[in-house]
Design a protein around this motif. Structure first.
Motif, PDB file in Angstrom:
ATOM      1  N   ASP A   1      -1.333  10.964  -2.355  1.00 24.63           N
ATOM      2  CA  ASP A   1      -0.463  10.134  -3.413  1.00 24.63           C
ATOM      3  C   ASP A   1      -0.038  10.242  -4.627  1.00 24.63           C
ATOM      4  O   ASP A   1       1.079   9.536  -5.215  1.00 24.63           O
TER       5      ASP A   1
ATOM      6  N   ARG B   1       5.185   5.261   2.294  1.00 28.43           N
ATOM      7  CA  ARG B   1       5.307   6.603   3.580  1.00 28.43           C
ATOM      8  C   ARG B   1       5.977   5.183   4.431  1.00 28.43           C
ATOM      9  O   ARG B   1       6.952   6.683   5.013  1.00 28.43           O
ATOM     10  N   GLY B   2       6.162   4.723   4.447  1.00 25.39           N
ATOM     11  CA  GLY B   2       6.567   4.308   6.368  1.00 25.39           C
ATOM     12  C   GLY B   2       7.923   3.885   5.390  1.00 25.39           C
ATOM     13  O   GLY B   2       9.182   3.798   6.525  1.00 25.39           O
TER      14      GLY B   2
ATOM     15  N   ASP C   1       9.289   7.534   5.358  1.00 25.20           N
ATOM     16  CA  ASP C   1       9.856   8.374   6.358  1.00 25.20           C
ATOM     17  C   ASP C   1      10.543   7.574   7.815  1.00 25.20           C
ATOM     18  O   ASP C   1      11.413   8.308   8.329  1.00 25.20           O
TER      19      ASP C   1
ATOM     20  N   SER D   1       0.616  -1.471  -0.004  1.00 24.83           N
ATOM     21  CA  SER D   1      -0.040  -0.028   0.261  1.00 24.83           C
ATOM     22  C   SER D   1       0.878   1.188   0.448  1.00 24.83           C
ATOM     23  O   SER D   1       2.092   1.274   0.051  1.00 24.83           O
ATOM     24  N   MET D   2       0.020   2.605  -0.205  1.00 23.46           N
ATOM     25  CA  MET D   2       1.198   3.420  -0.044  1.00 23.46           C
ATOM     26  C   MET D   2       1.160   3.930   1.623  1.00 23.46           C
ATOM     27  O   MET D   2       2.392   4.501   1.816  1.00 23.46           O
ATOM     28  N   LYS D   3       0.776   3.254   2.157  1.00 20.50           N
ATOM     29  CA  LYS D   3       1.000   2.827   3.896  1.00 20.50           C
ATOM     30  C   LYS D   3       2.526   2.786   3.811  1.00 20.50           C
ATOM     31  O   LYS D   3       3.242   3.387   4.194  1.00 20.50           O
ATOM     32  N   ARG D   4       2.610   1.939   3.173  1.00 19.76           N
ATOM     33  CA  ARG D   4       3.868   1.079   3.547  1.00 19.76           C
ATOM     34  C   ARG D   4       4.889   1.527   3.096  1.00 19.76           C
ATOM     35  O   ARG D   4       6.218   2.037   3.510  1.00 19.76           O
TER      36      ARG D   4
ATOM     37  N   GLU E   1       0.236  14.636   1.259  1.00 16.71           N
ATOM     38  CA  GLU E   1      -0.686  13.980   1.512  1.00 16.71           C
ATOM     39  C   GLU E   1      -1.680  13.141   0.675  1.00 16.71           C
ATOM     40  O   GLU E   1      -1.785  11.764   0.705  1.00 16.71           O
TER      41      GLU E   1
END
Length: 382
Positions: A351, A30-31, A34, A25-28, A349
């Motif tokens: 994608d 970003r993790g 960051d 996912s895009m959350k991954r 914020e």
């Protein structure tokens, strides 16, 4: 010449899309960005990709691969690009493994290709240098005979995933001067070789690269990949194949950006109506779609050129056509996406920013559109 996928290739592409959607996912992303992850990708996902056979698609069965073709690889690379997965397919499989496959000795292939296909070994190709731009023969790193082996001195830049590689394939000049067509030799160098310093870099798209410093490192005679002095020709064949695979990844990325934009146009209202009904935006969206489909045709032709066994010139022409088209189209699509998304498209914020950054890096990797148009013109005698 058929520019469509077979039923089996469509099934493979579908499996890849489902995998990427479910696992990355895009959350991954970003993790990873960051959190300054040490690798910049997931080794667990890499092993899962190996279990699905993706790492061995273009590796023959006798070396632990699946022994399929580039048209089979196309759907996988497109899915990885659609989800912006940073796992090192390009560096390990398309650059590293292909160098050994096309020019390595039987012993080198046996020692490394099965491990690559199994997800147990990471490779990187260290061929770029400061001031070399896209010239494969601009090599200032030197290699001199020293007893039965060789001593290498120099520096390499922009080594994709070099900070995670178990083995580096390094280009060095064994004769002649920088820019000479002959005299470049490739060497297989373990990453823990004394005197070898690997300095990690963070690229614009948050993916990993490295500066590699070779301080009089020593390698054995059997470290040579291919023929002594003929490394430029081997590099050209390898980089063309990696470029073709990169265009498939770029195709996936631009498709994702287009889909994202289209969805926004269908849901965002302004002055009480959907902005997707505005004629000016319809025209711009239609142009994006046409450019994307033209890019798709060029990408499929380049993959077909490899599978059909066209000669080096034919492959080079198809490669440059696809890369020039994708470099321009990817940037066009993401720029239009940012404009149509409005203010939110300028924020971290959203994608779309990840696709803008990946598009810029991919545009310049292995030659930008202008470079490939010039190369195509030269191949056609202009």
């Amino acid at each position: 010449m058929s520019l469509v996928l077979t039923e089996e290739q469509q099934q493979l592409a579908g499996t890849a899309r489902d995998f990427v959607t479910g696992k990355s996912s895009m959350k991954r992303l970003r993790g990873l960005r960051d959190g300054d992850d040490a690798d910049g990708f997931s080794r667990d996902l890499w092993r899962e990709m190996a279990g699905l056979g993706w790492l061995g698609i273009v590796i023959p069965e006798e070396h632990g691969g699946v022994g399929l073709g580039y048209m089979d690889l196309l759907g996988v690379m497109e899915a990885l690009g659609h989800g912006l997965m940073p796992e090192p397919m390009l560096s390990t499989v398309l650059l590293g493994a292909n160098t050994l496959l096309l020019g390595g000795s039987d012993a080198q292939r046996t020692a490394h290709l099965s491990a690559v296909a199994a997800g147990e070994r990471l490779l990187a190709l260290a061929y770029q240098e400061p001031r070399s731009r896209y010239r494969l023969d601009h090599v200032e790193t030197r290699a001199e005979k020293h007893g039965a082996g060789w001593t290498l001195v120099g520096a390499k830049a922009h080594v994709l995933d070099g900070h995670t590689a178990d083995q580096l394939i390094v280009s060095a000049r064994t004769s002649g001067a920088a820019g000479d067509a002959s005299g470049v030799t490739l060497f297989l160098v373990p990453s823990d070789t004394p005197g070898l310093v690997i300095e990690r870099q963070h690229r614009l798209d948050a993916r990993g690269a490295a500066l590699v410093h070779l301080g009089e490192i020593s390698v054995a005679a059997d470290a040579v990949v291919g023929e002594v002095g003929e490394g430029s020709a081997l590099l050209a064949r390898v980089v063309d194949r990696a470029t073709v695979a990169l265009t498939a990844e770029m195709l996936g990325g631009m498709q994702a950006a287009f889909d994202m934009t289209l969805e926004y146009l269908k849901t965002r209202t302004q002055f009480g109506v959907l902005i997707g009904t505005f004629q000016a935006l319809k025209h711009r969206t239609a142009e994006m779609f046409v450019e994307l489909e033209l890019a798709r045709s060029a990408v499929m032709d380049a993959h077909r050129a490899l599978d059909d066994g066209r000669d080096d010139t034919g492959i080079a022409r198809a490669t440059s056509l696809a890369k020039a088209r994708c470099s321009d189209t990817y940037m066009h699509v993401v720029h239009e996406a940012v404009q149509m998304l409005g203010g939110i498209g300028m924020t971290d914020e959203h994608d779309i920013g990840f696709y803008v950054k990946r598009a810029r890096v991919a545009e310049l990797t292995f030659g930008d559109g202008a470079w490939h148009r010039d190369r195509l013109a030269s191949l056609d005698g202009y």
